[in-house]
Design an enzyme around this catalytic site. Structure first.
Site, PDB file in Angstrom:
ATOM      1  N   ALA A  53       0.820  -1.211   0.000  1.00 11.42           N
ATOM      2  CA  ALA A  53       0.000   0.000   0.000  1.00 11.42           C
ATOM      3  C   ALA A  53       0.858   1.267   0.000  1.00 11.42           C
ATOM      4  O   ALA A  53       0.627   2.192  -0.783  1.00 11.42           O
ATOM      5  CB  ALA A  53      -0.938  -0.007   1.204  1.00 11.42           C
ATOM      6  N   SER A  64       4.152   1.719  -0.709  1.00 15.26           N
ATOM      7  CA  SER A  64       4.984   1.906  -1.902  1.00 15.26           C
ATOM      8  C   SER A  64       4.118   2.254  -3.111  1.00 15.26           C
ATOM      9  O   SER A  64       4.560   3.007  -3.993  1.00 15.26           O
ATOM     10  CB  SER A  64       5.837   0.667  -2.177  1.00 15.26           C
ATOM     11  OG  SER A  64       5.058  -0.487  -2.350  1.00 15.26           O
ATOM     12  N   TYR A  94       1.714 -14.452   3.428  1.00 17.61           N
ATOM     13  CA  TYR A  94       2.775 -15.189   4.120  1.00 17.61           C
ATOM     14  C   TYR A  94       3.801 -14.138   4.552  1.00 17.61           C
ATOM     15  O   TYR A  94       4.854 -13.972   3.931  1.00 17.61           O
ATOM     16  CB  TYR A  94       3.395 -16.243   3.201  1.00 17.61           C
ATOM     17  CG  TYR A  94       2.417 -17.344   2.843  1.00 17.61           C
ATOM     18  CD1 TYR A  94       2.326 -18.498   3.612  1.00 17.61           C
ATOM     19  CD2 TYR A  94       1.553 -17.201   1.760  1.00 17.61           C
ATOM     20  CE1 TYR A  94       1.419 -19.498   3.300  1.00 17.61           C
ATOM     21  CE2 TYR A  94       0.639 -18.188   1.441  1.00 17.61           C
ATOM     22  CZ  TYR A  94       0.568 -19.333   2.217  1.00 17.61           C
ATOM     23  OH  TYR A  94      -0.351 -20.320   1.907  1.00 17.61           O
ATOM     24  N   ASN A 154      -6.694   2.034   6.191  1.00 18.33           N
ATOM     25  CA  ASN A 154      -6.359   0.821   5.439  1.00 18.33           C
ATOM     26  C   ASN A 154      -6.534  -0.442   6.286  1.00 18.33           C
ATOM     27  O   ASN A 154      -5.599  -1.243   6.443  1.00 18.33           O
ATOM     28  CB  ASN A 154      -4.918   0.921   4.927  1.00 18.33           C
ATOM     29  CG  ASN A 154      -4.823   0.677   3.432  1.00 18.33           C
ATOM     30  OD1 ASN A 154      -5.509  -0.196   2.898  1.00 18.33           O
ATOM     31  ND2 ASN A 154      -3.984   1.433   2.764  1.00 18.33           N
ATOM     32  N   GLY A 180     -16.105   4.900  -2.744  1.00 19.60           N
ATOM     33  CA  GLY A 180     -16.131   3.992  -3.888  1.00 19.60           C
ATOM     34  C   GLY A 180     -16.492   4.726  -5.162  1.00 19.60           C
ATOM     35  O   GLY A 180     -16.048   5.854  -5.398  1.00 19.60           O
ATOM     36  N   LYS A 181     -17.314   4.114  -5.987  1.00 14.60           N
ATOM     37  CA  LYS A 181     -17.666   4.717  -7.280  1.00 14.60           C
ATOM     38  C   LYS A 181     -18.472   6.005  -7.123  1.00 14.60           C
ATOM     39  O   LYS A 181     -18.598   6.783  -8.077  1.00 14.60           O
ATOM     40  CB  LYS A 181     -18.426   3.706  -8.137  1.00 14.60           C
ATOM     41  CG  LYS A 181     -19.770   3.288  -7.571  1.00 14.60           C
ATOM     42  CD  LYS A 181     -20.428   2.259  -8.484  1.00 14.60           C
ATOM     43  CE  LYS A 181     -21.787   1.808  -7.937  1.00 14.60           C
ATOM     44  NZ  LYS A 181     -22.404   0.787  -8.822  1.00 14.60           N
ATOM     45  N   GLY A 236      -7.525   2.519  -3.580  1.00 10.20           N
ATOM     46  CA  GLY A 236      -7.435   3.410  -2.426  1.00 10.20           C
ATOM     47  C   GLY A 236      -6.069   4.068  -2.310  1.00 10.20           C
ATOM     48  O   GLY A 236      -5.956   5.233  -1.901  1.00 10.20           O
ATOM     49  N   ASP A 237      -5.018   3.334  -2.684  1.00  5.77           N
ATOM     50  CA  ASP A 237      -3.669   3.900  -2.655  1.00  5.77           C
ATOM     51  C   ASP A 237      -3.525   4.983  -3.725  1.00  5.77           C
ATOM     52  O   ASP A 237      -2.910   6.020  -3.496  1.00  5.77           O
ATOM     53  CB  ASP A 237      -2.625   2.807  -2.877  1.00  5.77           C
ATOM     54  CG  ASP A 237      -2.778   1.660  -1.891  1.00  5.77           C
ATOM     55  OD1 ASP A 237      -3.168   1.916  -0.736  1.00  5.77           O
ATOM     56  OD2 ASP A 237      -2.514   0.509  -2.285  1.00  5.77           O
TER      57      ASP A 237
END
Length: 317
Positions: free
Chosen positions: A34, A36, A104, A165, A226-227, A256-257
């Site tokens: 997110a 970066s 992971y 986030n 959102g939209k 969102g980023d």
């Protein structure tokens, strides 16, 4: 630096076929994170940006660092850790409308970030510090690192932008709510999604939710809808900012980023909060039109054309 951020970036494996992961045979690899994503977007829009993190001293770590550096982002404050691995995660496309992600990342190199990794002089030289609610969820030391970065920013007059986030898989809801509320209160500008705002304060009107962020300590709120676009609220202004129509959503991850980067870019360019939010809406919309977290991030010209709805031929010859 215009903007500095800190957080984990991992290598993403995406199945080339749809359906359950157990049947997947081939995968494509990309890098994703997110924070970066935000500074890569800002770099493409012409801003100087830096990314602070830890990576494993391994091939995946080299892949991540080289990619982000190649996008024009300063990685001089990235530490290579020879005692922990770079995190990875998998994206599973169950259908065109259903995506599932498996991480992971437990005990990854980034989860070992600590306050000593933060250089006050580096933070003090920026205009904005961007932080998210993902990093403090990785470990107690990561949370302390975020708090140290925010403290350095506030000490040196650097504007703090916080994107909650929320990642429910990373921690318990009680702890998540406690930490996200604290960081929201320390930030100057908060960029919550409507679901995150309701998670923190309960279901209510957009106006009331935004007001609660202000009462909690923030100076301004830009809430993602959102939209439908965004809702902006501060002592100086408030109102709805219409979103940009997208005919086909190829991949919603990273929108969102892109929104956060567009907002910060607008503010760096001297736009009023509402106009900065409009730029955020545009970048977020453009991200959804391309598969991948950063592949759809525009440069300034493409962004301007999109905002002005400049029509183009199917093929640019």
């Amino acid at each position: 630096m215009d903007v500095i951020t800190l957080g984990e970036t991992m290598v993403l494996f995406t199945s080339k076929s749809s359906g359950l992961m157990r049947y997947a045979g081939d995968f494509s690899t990309k890098i994703a994170g997110a924070e970066s994503n935000v500074v890569i977007s800002l770099s493409r829009l012409g801003h100087e940006s830096g990314w602070v993190s830890r990576l494993g001293d391994d091939e995946f770590g080299e892949k991540v660092r080289a990619f982000i550096r190649g996008e024009g982002v300063d990685v001089s404050r990235v530490t290579l850790d020879d005692e922990a691995d770079t995190g990875i995660f998998f994206k599973e496309r169950l259908s065109a409308d259903e995506i599932r992600v498996k991480y992971y990342r437990r005990h990854s190199a980034a989860s070992r970030m600590r306050p000593e990794d933060i250089d006050e002089e580096y933070i003090a030289g920026a205009n904005y510090l961007h932080v998210t609610g993902i990093t403090p969820a990785l470990s107690d030391s990561c949370y302390e690192t975020v708090l140290k970065a925010v403290d350095y920013a506030k000490r040196n007059g650097v504007t703090v932008v916080f994107d909650p986030n929320l990642r429910r898989k990373l921690w318990k809801e009680t702890k998540a709510r406690e930490v996200l509320l604290k960081l929201s209160g320390l930030a100057d500008i908060v960029l919550p999604g409507i679901d995150e705002a309701e998670f923190l304060f309960g279901r209510s009107s957009h106006e009331d939710l935004a007001r609660q962020f202000i009462e909690n300590g923030a100076a301004a709120v830009v809430m993602k809808l959102g939209k439908k676009g965004a809702y902006v609220y501060s002592e100086q202004t408030s109102g709805y900012i219409e979103g940009f129509p997208v005919n086909h959503v190829a991949d919603p991850v990273g929108a969102g980023d892109g929104f956060a980067a567009g907002c910060i870019s607008g503010l760096l360019d001297g736009l009023e909060l509402k106009d900065a939010a409009r730029r955020g809406n545009a970048v977020g919309a453009m991200v959804t039109m391309v598969d991948g977290d950063v592949e759809g991030l525009p440069d300034k010209k493409r962004l301007t054309d999109f905002q002005n709805q400049v029509s183009k031929e199917d093929v640019d010859r």
